[in-house]
Design a protein around this motif. Structure first.
Motif, PDB file in Angstrom:
ATOM      1  N   LYS A  67     -13.168  99.089 -72.759  1.00 42.13           N
ATOM      2  CA  LYS A  67     -12.545  99.798 -71.968  1.00 42.13           C
ATOM      3  C   LYS A  67     -11.791  98.956 -70.905  1.00 42.13           C
ATOM      4  O   LYS A  67     -10.678  99.252 -70.623  1.00 42.13           O
ATOM      5  N   SER A  68     -12.420  98.195 -70.372  1.00 44.05           N
ATOM      6  CA  SER A  68     -11.782  97.092 -69.212  1.00 44.05           C
ATOM      7  C   SER A  68     -10.748  96.395 -69.952  1.00 44.05           C
ATOM      8  O   SER A  68      -9.743  96.090 -69.158  1.00 44.05           O
ATOM      9  N   PHE A  69     -11.139  96.007 -71.164  1.00 49.10           N
ATOM     10  CA  PHE A  69     -10.060  95.095 -71.725  1.00 49.10           C
ATOM     11  C   PHE A  69      -8.788  95.772 -72.059  1.00 49.10           C
ATOM     12  O   PHE A  69      -7.591  95.461 -71.814  1.00 49.10           O
ATOM     13  N   ILE A  70      -8.918  96.908 -72.663  1.00 51.23           N
ATOM     14  CA  ILE A  70      -7.593  97.895 -73.057  1.00 51.23           C
ATOM     15  C   ILE A  70      -7.023  98.205 -71.533  1.00 51.23           C
ATOM     16  O   ILE A  70      -5.839  98.246 -71.617  1.00 51.23           O
ATOM     17  N   SER A  71      -7.730  98.423 -70.582  1.00 48.23           N
ATOM     18  CA  SER A  71      -7.079  98.744 -69.391  1.00 48.23           C
ATOM     19  C   SER A  71      -6.176  97.681 -68.745  1.00 48.23           C
ATOM     20  O   SER A  71      -5.120  97.906 -68.239  1.00 48.23           O
ATOM     21  N   LYS A  72      -6.643  96.636 -68.824  1.00 47.85           N
ATOM     22  CA  LYS A  72      -6.060  95.394 -68.311  1.00 47.85           C
ATOM     23  C   LYS A  72      -4.562  95.070 -69.276  1.00 47.85           C
ATOM     24  O   LYS A  72      -3.624  94.841 -68.787  1.00 47.85           O
ATOM     25  N   LEU A  73      -4.806  95.370 -70.560  1.00 53.37           N
ATOM     26  CA  LEU A  73      -3.781  94.967 -71.573  1.00 53.37           C
ATOM     27  C   LEU A  73      -2.770  96.182 -71.141  1.00 53.37           C
ATOM     28  O   LEU A  73      -1.481  96.160 -71.301  1.00 53.37           O
ATOM     29  N   THR A  74      -3.366  97.402 -71.007  1.00 54.66           N
ATOM     30  CA  THR A  74      -2.315  98.641 -70.598  1.00 54.66           C
ATOM     31  C   THR A  74      -1.468  98.246 -69.308  1.00 54.66           C
ATOM     32  O   THR A  74      -0.217  98.495 -69.268  1.00 54.66           O
ATOM     33  N   ASP A  75      -2.214  97.698 -68.466  1.00 54.13           N
ATOM     34  CA  ASP A  75      -1.701  97.262 -67.243  1.00 54.13           C
ATOM     35  C   ASP A  75      -0.396  96.097 -67.400  1.00 54.13           C
ATOM     36  O   ASP A  75       0.947  95.976 -66.960  1.00 54.13           O
ATOM     37  N   ALA A  76      -0.832  95.283 -68.346  1.00 52.45           N
ATOM     38  CA  ALA A  76       0.254  94.174 -68.703  1.00 52.45           C
ATOM     39  C   ALA A  76       1.516  94.988 -69.690  1.00 52.45           C
ATOM     40  O   ALA A  76       2.649  94.292 -69.057  1.00 52.45           O
ATOM     41  N   ASP A  77       1.092  96.099 -70.090  1.00 56.80           N
ATOM     42  CA  ASP A  77       2.424  96.587 -70.766  1.00 56.80           C
ATOM     43  C   ASP A  77       3.071  97.303 -69.913  1.00 56.80           C
ATOM     44  O   ASP A  77       4.312  97.443 -69.944  1.00 56.80           O
ATOM     45  N   GLY A  78       2.462  97.802 -68.788  1.00 64.29           N
ATOM     46  CA  GLY A  78       3.247  98.400 -67.761  1.00 64.29           C
ATOM     47  C   GLY A  78       4.151  97.464 -67.023  1.00 64.29           C
ATOM     48  O   GLY A  78       5.276  97.937 -66.743  1.00 64.29           O
ATOM     49  N   GLU A  79       3.763  96.409 -66.742  1.00 69.70           N
ATOM     50  CA  GLU A  79       4.486  95.245 -66.106  1.00 69.70           C
ATOM     51  C   GLU A  79       5.636  94.878 -66.979  1.00 69.70           C
ATOM     52  O   GLU A  79       6.787  94.462 -66.525  1.00 69.70           O
ATOM     53  N   GLN A  80       5.319  94.775 -68.425  1.00 71.20           N
ATOM     54  CA  GLN A  80       6.391  94.552 -69.269  1.00 71.20           C
ATOM     55  C   GLN A  80       7.431  95.620 -69.046  1.00 71.20           C
ATOM     56  O   GLN A  80       8.703  95.268 -69.018  1.00 71.20           O
ATOM     57  N   MET A 114       2.948  93.406 -79.114  1.00 72.91           N
ATOM     58  CA  MET A 114       1.981  92.526 -79.345  1.00 72.91           C
ATOM     59  C   MET A 114       0.749  92.950 -78.550  1.00 72.91           C
ATOM     60  O   MET A 114      -0.361  93.122 -79.058  1.00 72.91           O
ATOM     61  N   LEU A 115       0.947  93.575 -77.275  1.00 80.01           N
ATOM     62  CA  LEU A 115       0.141  94.199 -76.637  1.00 80.01           C
ATOM     63  C   LEU A 115      -0.640  95.558 -77.331  1.00 80.01           C
ATOM     64  O   LEU A 115      -1.744  95.761 -77.197  1.00 80.01           O
ATOM     65  N   ALA A 116       0.344  96.041 -77.831  1.00 74.94           N
ATOM     66  CA  ALA A 116       0.032  97.594 -78.524  1.00 74.94           C
ATOM     67  C   ALA A 116      -0.755  97.262 -79.753  1.00 74.94           C
ATOM     68  O   ALA A 116      -1.943  97.840 -79.770  1.00 74.94           O
ATOM     69  N   GLY A 117      -0.370  96.178 -80.324  1.00 76.58           N
ATOM     70  CA  GLY A 117      -1.392  95.864 -81.301  1.00 76.58           C
ATOM     71  C   GLY A 117      -2.682  95.586 -81.111  1.00 76.58           C
ATOM     72  O   GLY A 117      -3.700  95.641 -81.750  1.00 76.58           O
ATOM     73  N   MET A 118      -2.891  94.332 -79.883  1.00 76.80           N
ATOM     74  CA  MET A 118      -4.076  94.299 -79.256  1.00 76.80           C
ATOM     75  C   MET A 118      -4.888  95.412 -79.001  1.00 76.80           C
ATOM     76  O   MET A 118      -6.071  95.597 -79.076  1.00 76.80           O
ATOM     77  N   ILE A 119      -4.246  96.327 -78.212  1.00 74.23           N
ATOM     78  CA  ILE A 119      -4.984  97.462 -77.738  1.00 74.23           C
ATOM     79  C   ILE A 119      -5.384  98.245 -79.110  1.00 74.23           C
ATOM     80  O   ILE A 119      -6.781  98.687 -79.185  1.00 74.23           O
ATOM     81  N   ALA A 120      -4.749  98.337 -79.854  1.00 75.17           N
ATOM     82  CA  ALA A 120      -4.966  99.328 -81.374  1.00 75.17           C
ATOM     83  C   ALA A 120      -6.347  98.375 -82.023  1.00 75.17           C
ATOM     84  O   ALA A 120      -7.007  99.044 -82.725  1.00 75.17           O
ATOM     85  N   LYS A 121      -6.482  97.249 -81.731  1.00 71.46           N
ATOM     86  CA  LYS A 121      -7.273  96.464 -82.591  1.00 71.46           C
ATOM     87  C   LYS A 121      -8.268  95.670 -81.549  1.00 71.46           C
ATOM     88  O   LYS A 121      -8.950  94.963 -81.905  1.00 71.46           O
TER      89      LYS A 121
END
Length: 134
Positions: A67-80, A114-121
């Motif tokens: 969940k923390s991993f996904i949260s930080k990737l979601t933050d990265a996508d928000g910055e993108q 790519m971030l979306a793919g990482m989140i999905a997997k």
């Protein structure tokens, strides 16, 4: 826990390398922005573009906890996405042309996919540690 086959550290991730390149491309582009934008638009676009890679690095450090991993990737996508906003704003202000905008937005959106793919997997990245996390 075993090592990931495709990455031993965050800097091995293709998404991180692409995000870093985007931030560097934006840095060089913004060197030509007017001085009056130094503490406004220039600072904002540099900050958001640099934060994408930083958030990916933080996600890597938190991958023991999905969940923390996904949260930080979601933050990265928000910055993108914020970076795309500032790119559009800078283009509309006349600081570079539509061709440059398309190139940079394409780079940014590729990072987003790519971030979306990482989140999905995320399960493929999480629960795995390495002695060389950096």
């Amino acid at each position: 826990m075993s090592e990931l086959e495709h990455a031993k550290r965050f800097s091995d991730l293709a998404v991180y390398r692409k995000a870093y390149q985007l931030a560097m491309d934006i840095f060089h582009l913004t060197e030509k922005f007017p001085k009056e934008e130094m503490y406004a638009l220039t600072d904002q676009i540099r900050r958001s573009s640099r934060s994408i890679g930083a958030q990916i690095a933080e996600a890597w450090a938190k991958r023991r906890y999905e969940k923390s991993f996904i949260s930080k990737l979601t933050d990265a996508d928000g910055e993108q996405m914020e970076t795309c906003h500032w790119l559009q704003t800078a283009c509309d202000c006349g600081y570079f042309d539509g061709k440059q905008l398309l190139l940079l937005k394409t780079q940014s959106e590729e990072v987003g996919r790519m971030l979306a793919g990482m989140i999905a997997k995320s399960n493929r990245f999480c629960g795995v540690t390495s002695s060389a996390d950096y």
